[in-house]
Scaffold this motif. Structure first.
Motif, PDB file in Angstrom:
ATOM      1  N   TRP A 277       9.026  -5.476 -14.326  1.00 19.35           N
ATOM      2  CA  TRP A 277       9.369  -4.113 -13.914  1.00 19.35           C
ATOM      3  C   TRP A 277       9.755  -4.064 -12.428  1.00 19.35           C
ATOM      4  O   TRP A 277      10.792  -3.512 -12.061  1.00 19.35           O
ATOM      5  CB  TRP A 277       8.186  -3.198 -14.213  1.00 19.35           C
ATOM      6  CG  TRP A 277       8.315  -1.810 -13.681  1.00 19.35           C
ATOM      7  CD1 TRP A 277       9.326  -0.941 -13.901  1.00 19.35           C
ATOM      8  CD2 TRP A 277       7.386  -1.140 -12.811  1.00 19.35           C
ATOM      9  NE1 TRP A 277       9.084   0.252 -13.247  1.00 19.35           N
ATOM     10  CE2 TRP A 277       7.900   0.154 -12.573  1.00 19.35           C
ATOM     11  CE3 TRP A 277       6.159  -1.489 -12.243  1.00 19.35           C
ATOM     12  CZ2 TRP A 277       7.241   1.072 -11.768  1.00 19.35           C
ATOM     13  CZ3 TRP A 277       5.495  -0.575 -11.456  1.00 19.35           C
ATOM     14  CH2 TRP A 277       6.033   0.695 -11.214  1.00 19.35           C
ATOM     15  N   VAL A 278       8.916  -4.674 -11.584  1.00 21.60           N
ATOM     16  CA  VAL A 278       9.187  -4.656 -10.144  1.00 21.60           C
ATOM     17  C   VAL A 278      10.435  -5.466  -9.818  1.00 21.60           C
ATOM     18  O   VAL A 278      11.278  -5.041  -9.007  1.00 21.60           O
ATOM     19  CB  VAL A 278       7.963  -5.177  -9.371  1.00 21.60           C
ATOM     20  CG1 VAL A 278       8.267  -5.282  -7.879  1.00 21.60           C
ATOM     21  CG2 VAL A 278       6.753  -4.278  -9.597  1.00 21.60           C
ATOM     22  N   ALA A 293      23.171   5.429  -2.528  1.00 15.90           N
ATOM     23  CA  ALA A 293      22.528   6.677  -2.963  1.00 15.90           C
ATOM     24  C   ALA A 293      21.050   6.698  -2.616  1.00 15.90           C
ATOM     25  O   ALA A 293      20.506   7.734  -2.210  1.00 15.90           O
ATOM     26  CB  ALA A 293      22.715   6.854  -4.467  1.00 15.90           C
ATOM     27  N   ILE A 294      20.371   5.568  -2.759  1.00 10.07           N
ATOM     28  CA  ILE A 294      18.934   5.512  -2.500  1.00 10.07           C
ATOM     29  C   ILE A 294      18.643   5.487  -1.011  1.00 10.07           C
ATOM     30  O   ILE A 294      17.693   6.103  -0.528  1.00 10.07           O
ATOM     31  CB  ILE A 294      18.321   4.278  -3.201  1.00 10.07           C
ATOM     32  CG1 ILE A 294      18.394   4.450  -4.722  1.00 10.07           C
ATOM     33  CG2 ILE A 294      16.878   4.060  -2.777  1.00 10.07           C
ATOM     34  CD1 ILE A 294      17.925   3.254  -5.498  1.00 10.07           C
ATOM     35  N   GLY A 295      19.459   4.793  -0.265  1.00  9.11           N
ATOM     36  CA  GLY A 295      19.215   4.677   1.157  1.00  9.11           C
ATOM     37  C   GLY A 295      18.365   3.454   1.475  1.00  9.11           C
ATOM     38  O   GLY A 295      18.059   2.612   0.619  1.00  9.11           O
ATOM     39  N   GLU A 296      17.955   3.360   2.709  1.00  7.22           N
ATOM     40  CA  GLU A 296      17.165   2.223   3.161  1.00  7.22           C
ATOM     41  C   GLU A 296      15.742   2.338   2.628  1.00  7.22           C
ATOM     42  O   GLU A 296      15.094   3.364   2.746  1.00  7.22           O
ATOM     43  CB  GLU A 296      17.147   2.180   4.689  1.00  7.22           C
ATOM     44  CG  GLU A 296      16.519   0.922   5.257  1.00  7.22           C
ATOM     45  CD  GLU A 296      17.364  -0.319   4.969  1.00  7.22           C
ATOM     46  OE1 GLU A 296      16.788  -1.421   4.941  1.00  7.22           O
ATOM     47  OE2 GLU A 296      18.589  -0.178   4.769  1.00  7.22           O
ATOM     48  N   VAL A 297      15.252   1.256   2.020  1.00  8.14           N
ATOM     49  CA  VAL A 297      13.895   1.202   1.480  1.00  8.14           C
ATOM     50  C   VAL A 297      13.097   0.192   2.298  1.00  8.14           C
ATOM     51  O   VAL A 297      13.393  -1.001   2.283  1.00  8.14           O
ATOM     52  CB  VAL A 297      13.899   0.799  -0.012  1.00  8.14           C
ATOM     53  CG1 VAL A 297      12.480   0.774  -0.545  1.00  8.14           C
ATOM     54  CG2 VAL A 297      14.757   1.769  -0.817  1.00  8.14           C
ATOM     55  N   ASN A 298      12.089   0.681   3.014  1.00  6.83           N
ATOM     56  CA  ASN A 298      11.245  -0.196   3.829  1.00  6.83           C
ATOM     57  C   ASN A 298      10.075  -0.696   2.997  1.00  6.83           C
ATOM     58  O   ASN A 298       9.171   0.064   2.654  1.00  6.83           O
ATOM     59  CB  ASN A 298      10.741   0.562   5.068  1.00  6.83           C
ATOM     60  CG  ASN A 298      11.877   0.970   5.985  1.00  6.83           C
ATOM     61  OD1 ASN A 298      12.832   0.226   6.187  1.00  6.83           O
ATOM     62  ND2 ASN A 298      11.779   2.177   6.548  1.00  6.83           N
ATOM     63  N   LEU A 299      10.131  -1.973   2.641  1.00  8.16           N
ATOM     64  CA  LEU A 299       9.087  -2.578   1.818  1.00  8.16           C
ATOM     65  C   LEU A 299       8.205  -3.473   2.687  1.00  8.16           C
ATOM     66  O   LEU A 299       8.695  -4.427   3.295  1.00  8.16           O
ATOM     67  CB  LEU A 299       9.717  -3.393   0.684  1.00  8.16           C
ATOM     68  CG  LEU A 299      10.593  -2.615  -0.311  1.00  8.16           C
ATOM     69  CD1 LEU A 299      11.202  -3.551  -1.333  1.00  8.16           C
ATOM     70  CD2 LEU A 299       9.777  -1.531  -0.995  1.00  8.16           C
ATOM     71  N   LEU A 300       6.928  -3.158   2.743  1.00  8.68           N
ATOM     72  CA  LEU A 300       5.980  -3.952   3.515  1.00  8.68           C
ATOM     73  C   LEU A 300       5.193  -4.917   2.646  1.00  8.68           C
ATOM     74  O   LEU A 300       4.698  -5.941   3.121  1.00  8.68           O
ATOM     75  CB  LEU A 300       5.013  -3.030   4.262  1.00  8.68           C
ATOM     76  CG  LEU A 300       5.635  -2.054   5.276  1.00  8.68           C
ATOM     77  CD1 LEU A 300       4.558  -1.159   5.865  1.00  8.68           C
ATOM     78  CD2 LEU A 300       6.360  -2.819   6.376  1.00  8.68           C
ATOM     79  N   ALA A 465       5.832  -0.093  -5.601  1.00  8.28           N
ATOM     80  CA  ALA A 465       6.559  -0.254  -6.868  1.00  8.28           C
ATOM     81  C   ALA A 465       6.881   1.099  -7.480  1.00  8.28           C
ATOM     82  O   ALA A 465       7.990   1.307  -8.002  1.00  8.28           O
ATOM     83  CB  ALA A 465       5.725  -1.097  -7.838  1.00  8.28           C
ATOM     84  N   ILE A 466       5.947   2.031  -7.420  1.00  3.30           N
ATOM     85  CA  ILE A 466       6.189   3.379  -7.947  1.00  3.30           C
ATOM     86  C   ILE A 466       7.223   4.107  -7.101  1.00  3.30           C
ATOM     87  O   ILE A 466       8.070   4.845  -7.626  1.00  3.30           O
ATOM     88  CB  ILE A 466       4.867   4.166  -8.004  1.00  3.30           C
ATOM     89  CG1 ILE A 466       3.929   3.546  -9.043  1.00  3.30           C
ATOM     90  CG2 ILE A 466       5.113   5.631  -8.341  1.00  3.30           C
ATOM     91  CD1 ILE A 466       2.546   4.151  -9.071  1.00  3.30           C
ATOM     92  N   GLU A 467       7.178   3.907  -5.786  1.00  3.57           N
ATOM     93  CA  GLU A 467       8.146   4.555  -4.901  1.00  3.57           C
ATOM     94  C   GLU A 467       9.572   4.116  -5.239  1.00  3.57           C
ATOM     95  O   GLU A 467      10.503   4.940  -5.263  1.00  3.57           O
ATOM     96  CB  GLU A 467       7.814   4.214  -3.446  1.00  3.57           C
ATOM     97  CG  GLU A 467       8.776   4.769  -2.423  1.00  3.57           C
ATOM     98  CD  GLU A 467       8.755   6.276  -2.334  1.00  3.57           C
ATOM     99  OE1 GLU A 467       9.759   6.868  -1.899  1.00  3.57           O
ATOM    100  OE2 GLU A 467       7.721   6.878  -2.705  1.00  3.57           O
ATOM    101  N   ILE A 468       9.749   2.839  -5.513  1.00  2.22           N
ATOM    102  CA  ILE A 468      11.080   2.349  -5.892  1.00  2.22           C
ATOM    103  C   ILE A 468      11.521   2.995  -7.201  1.00  2.22           C
ATOM    104  O   ILE A 468      12.672   3.427  -7.353  1.00  2.22           O
ATOM    105  CB  ILE A 468      11.065   0.811  -6.013  1.00  2.22           C
ATOM    106  CG1 ILE A 468      10.773   0.180  -4.652  1.00  2.22           C
ATOM    107  CG2 ILE A 468      12.390   0.305  -6.558  1.00  2.22           C
ATOM    108  CD1 ILE A 468      10.568  -1.310  -4.720  1.00  2.22           C
ATOM    109  N   GLN A 469      10.589   3.083  -8.163  1.00  2.00           N
ATOM    110  CA  GLN A 469      10.921   3.706  -9.439  1.00  2.00           C
ATOM    111  C   GLN A 469      11.279   5.179  -9.260  1.00  2.00           C
ATOM    112  O   GLN A 469      12.210   5.689  -9.906  1.00  2.00           O
ATOM    113  CB  GLN A 469       9.738   3.566 -10.406  1.00  2.00           C
ATOM    114  CG  GLN A 469       9.974   4.155 -11.782  1.00  2.00           C
ATOM    115  CD  GLN A 469      11.068   3.440 -12.531  1.00  2.00           C
ATOM    116  OE1 GLN A 469      11.068   2.224 -12.637  1.00  2.00           O
ATOM    117  NE2 GLN A 469      12.033   4.197 -13.065  1.00  2.00           N
ATOM    118  N   ILE A 470      10.569   5.865  -8.388  1.00  2.00           N
ATOM    119  CA  ILE A 470      10.852   7.288  -8.133  1.00  2.00           C
ATOM    120  C   ILE A 470      12.258   7.456  -7.575  1.00  2.00           C
ATOM    121  O   ILE A 470      13.026   8.328  -8.000  1.00  2.00           O
ATOM    122  CB  ILE A 470       9.799   7.872  -7.167  1.00  2.00           C
ATOM    123  CG1 ILE A 470       8.449   8.037  -7.879  1.00  2.00           C
ATOM    124  CG2 ILE A 470      10.254   9.211  -6.610  1.00  2.00           C
ATOM    125  CD1 ILE A 470       7.330   8.492  -6.968  1.00  2.00           C
TER     126      ILE A 470
END
Length: 782
Positions: A277-278, A293-300, A465-470
């Motif tokens: 899933w991830v 469309a999503i924009g920059e995603v900061n993953l720590l 992981a949920i934030e990416i799905q959202i």
């Protein structure tokens, strides 16, 4: 003399009659003992019917006998169980051998699992024994059936089926032999299982006695005070302690791993699904189509290949899937989690923070090894004391650095406080001779601290992981495009925090050695029979009732998210949604209530009494509620409006936002949400502007001077109206003289607008255009 001669013939005949009657009775009795043969030849239908019936019985017996593989499986499992019980029995029966609490509790898990298996086997074997006896009786009955027997001079009908009769009788004999063999095997195995059950019960009694002794020794003073402790403990060596502990715990862990493989497979599948899933979501985020469309995603906490994140997910959830695991298994699981976290932190944290983390990992391993070899000698107890003081220092450092961490302080701070308290208690218990409790508190403290850090990382990993799905769902008009995203994030975080607390508590209870006691206490509280008047109930049934009702309420509340589409606004035209949503809600509520009643265990007659009392309550003070409820049901089937329709009720205008069971919601143009009872909607005068179409005939009134050229003005108005894009083209506007005064003429302009939501905008645009034209032409508005 002559009289005696006359009587002798009668006496002779009488004697002869008696003898003949006795002889015929004997012969008749012998004839009855012979196999009975039909005085009339069996008909063709009778013979064929008996052959088919016997064949059907043989087929059924063969199908049932295919279950014989279970017998071999039970025999193999019983032999394996006996082998597992031998070392346990040897330890419990050895006199003058003191077993630690951890081993005793692990033995308790083995006995509990063995008892459950034996009960299942006993139930299956008893049922199998009963079935075999019934099969044997049926086969014997067919074997003695005269219709299937063979005689010389059989009728022509029987001769036609002679081959089939011979075949069936042979199969009946073979079936009887097979069933007899199987019955003997099942009886023997049932006796062995019963003997093993008695053995397990005896071992359980011995274990309970050992637990009582061990509990008293732990709570009491088991060793001298530290200042009176001997320098060397007699007959104790570190090598022997390590060897015996390893062998004992190794047997326990191996047994536990073999007996709980199904839970472990399920956990592995869930972890693999989490990885897939991830990984797929991260791949979508990096794609050019969604990246803009999503924009920059900061993953720590996530990277392109979330292997370590999935392992963190796996090891953190292990206690939830194996809540009755032995303490040593939890320690191994925690050790693997620490290794994964170390690899995870290696390039993600600062060198100074990584140093403190490595220090905590080393401290964990040292504490685990120390608690294995610590005994009553003073130098070992001093070493444990030094470790506790070092743990206190580490805890203070962690507490200070917590302010700068990214983790939730509400989750970690209480655990840090417990960690410090348990280390202080371990020092005091060690000093005053409670060495076993001191070791247990030391292990619990260090595992609790390292576990909560792992749980904090687990929460952040899942949240990302949920934030990416959202974000993906919101950009593709999925589920999260219909709900409040900020509120959803907060809800997910609360759920994950609750899960983390539950996991931490499970491990905490296992390490203290009180998990089984707490489980049993909760089980006794929930399953104890109670009474309220003539109604008997259990708290577990009440709990099930409340949970089902709560879940049903949540489902009926949020089912609209899957049904009604985007959030309802006045920004533009809204597609009306079917009122079936309310029907689904009604079905969910009714089904949830019925399931809750079934789970509560309330008898039907008691439920009838309760519903009668409920009816009395309705008659006394709940008329309005029931009226609204029934009105909601009528609205569902009558469908006077749908979600998204524009209605007018009691000088209130707006869109229907939601149709509930008791009340409905209307969104006004001013942005307010009006809650209207369904009874008012049903009994009131409702104007639905969008039931069949969205057309609206709007009116505009204005006065001009009576000297104005009305023909020119009419053409001007019609020209400006036709320029609008929101009118119905096929319906021409109407310009009428509405009233005449001494110095003015009142005009009424009626125009069909293609949407009720465009009326205000249309009027504004038309008035603006006409005002400019009137100024140019010199038309005076009064």
């Amino acid at each position: 003399m002559s009289e005696r001669r006359l009587r002798s013939p009668y006496s002779f005949f009488l004697l002869l009659t008696i003898l003949l009657s006795l002889n015929f009775s004997e012969v008749f009795g012998q004839i009855q003992l012979l196999p009975v043969r039909d005085t009339l030849p069996a008909s063709q239908d009778t013979v064929l019917y008996q052959i088919q019936k016997a064949q059907a019985t043989l087929d059924e017996v063969n199908i049932n006998n295919q279950k014989g593989f279970n017998i071999a499986r039970i025999r193999s499992g019983l032999e394996e169980m006996e082998q597992n019980l031998e070392p346990l029995e040897a330890d419990l029966e050895t006199k003058d051998k003191t077993l630690d609490m951890k081993s005793l509790q692990s033995y308790g898990l083995i006995l509990k699992d063995s008892r459950a298996k034996l009960m299942d086997w006993q139930s299956f074997l008893a049922s199998r024994h009963h079935d075999l006896l019934a099969q044997q009786l049926r086969l014997k009955t067919f074997s003695k059936d005269s219709t299937l027997a063979q005689y010389d001079g059989d009728s022509s009908y029987r001769q036609l089926y002679a081959t089939q009769i011979v075949d069936v009788r042979g199969k009946l004999a073979l079936g009887l032999s097979t069933v007899a063999t199987e019955l003997d095997s099942v009886s023997t195995l049932l006796a062995d299982v019963s003997a093993s059950s008695s053995r397990v019960n005896n071992l359980q009694a011995m274990l309970d006695e050992q637990l009582k002794i061990s509990g008293k020794s732990q709570l009491g003073k088991e060793s001298p005070y530290i200042w009176s402790a001997p320098r060397v403990a007699e007959d104790i060596s570190i090598k022997d302690l390590l060897n015996s502990t390893f062998q004992g715990q190794n047997k326990i862990v191996k047994y536990f791993i073999r007996s709980t493989w199904d839970n472990r497979i399920l956990l592995l599948l869930i972890s693999v699904a989490f990885f897939v899933w991830v990984y797929r979501n991260l791949k979508k985020v990096s794609s050019p189509e969604l990246k803009e469309a999503i924009g920059e995603v900061n993953l720590l906490y996530l990277n392109r290949y979330p292997i370590l994140a999935s392992l963190i997910f796996l090891f953190n959830l292990t206690p939830l899937f194996e809540p009755e695991s032995p303490a040593f298994y939890i320690e191994l699981n925690q050790f693997f989690l620490l290794l994964v976290l170390t690899a995870y932190f290696w390039k993600k944290v600062k060198p100074e923070e990584l140093k403190h983390w490595l220090l905590s990992v080393v401290l964990y391993m040292i504490v685990i090894l120390t608690t294995v070899v610590v005994h009553s000698a003073i130098w070992m107890r001093l070493w444990l004391l030094i470790l506790n003081l070092g743990s206190l220092y580490l805890g203070v450092v962690f507490y200070r650095r917590l302010q700068r961490a990214n983790f939730d302080q509400k989750l970690i701070r209480p655990v840090l406080i417990i960690y410090l308290i348990f280390n202080v208690l371990s020092v005091l218990l060690n000093v005053f001779g409670r060495v076993s409790l001191a070791k247990a508190y030391s292990i619990t403290a260090i595992i609790g601290l390292t576990q909560v850090i792992g749980l904090a990382v687990f929460i952040q990993v899942v949240i990302e992981a949920i934030e990416i799905q959202i974000r993906i769902s919101a950009c593709s008009n999925g589920l999260f495009s219909r709900i409040n995203i900020a509120k959803s994030r907060a809800t997910f975080y609360k759920l994950l925090t609750g899960l983390a607390i539950l996991l931490w508590m499970l491990v905490f209870l296992i390490n203290l050695g009180i998990a089984s006691g707490v489980y049993n206490f909760i089980e006794q509280v929930l399953t104890k029979s109670r009474s309220f008047g003539s109604i008997s109930y259990q708290l577990s049934n009440v709990l099930y009732f409340v949970i089902i009702i709560y879940i049903s309420n949540l489902l009926q509340k949020y089912v609209g998210l899957l049904w009604s589409g985007n959030n309802l606004t006045f920004a533009g035209k809204t597609e009306p949604k079917s009122s079936k949503l309310a029907l689904f809600r009604l079905l969910i509520i009714v089904s949830g209530f019925l399931f809750a009643v079934m789970a509560s265990g309330i008898p039907v007659d008691k439920l009838t009494v309760m519903l009668g009392a409920f009816g009395v309550g309705v008659g006394l003070g709940m008329q309005n509620i029931i009226n609204n409820f029934v009105s909601g049901i009528i609205l569902i089937f009558e469908k006077p409006f749908r979600i998204g329709d524009y209605i007018e009720l009691a000088e209130k205008k707006g869109k229907i936002q939601d149709i509930g069971i008791r009340s409905s919601k209307m969104l006004t143009a001013q942005g307010s949400e009006v809650i209207i009872p369904n009874g008012d909607l049903l009994s009131g005068r409702v104007v639905n502007w969008t039931l069949s179409n969205d057309y609206l005939k709007t009116e505009l009134l204005f006065k001009v001077s009576n000297e104005t050229d009305l023909d020119m003005l009419r053409k001007l108005i019609e020209s400006e109206v036709k320029k609008s894009t929101v009118i119905v083209k096929r319906l021409a506007p109407e310009v009428l003289v509405n009233a005449i005064t001494a110095d003015a003429v009142e005009l009424k302009v009626m125009v069909w607008v293609n949407s009720v939501y465009q009326e205000a905008n249309f009027k504004s645009q038309l008035f603006t255009a006409l005002l400019a034209q009137f100024k140019t032409l010199g038309v005076k508005i009064l």
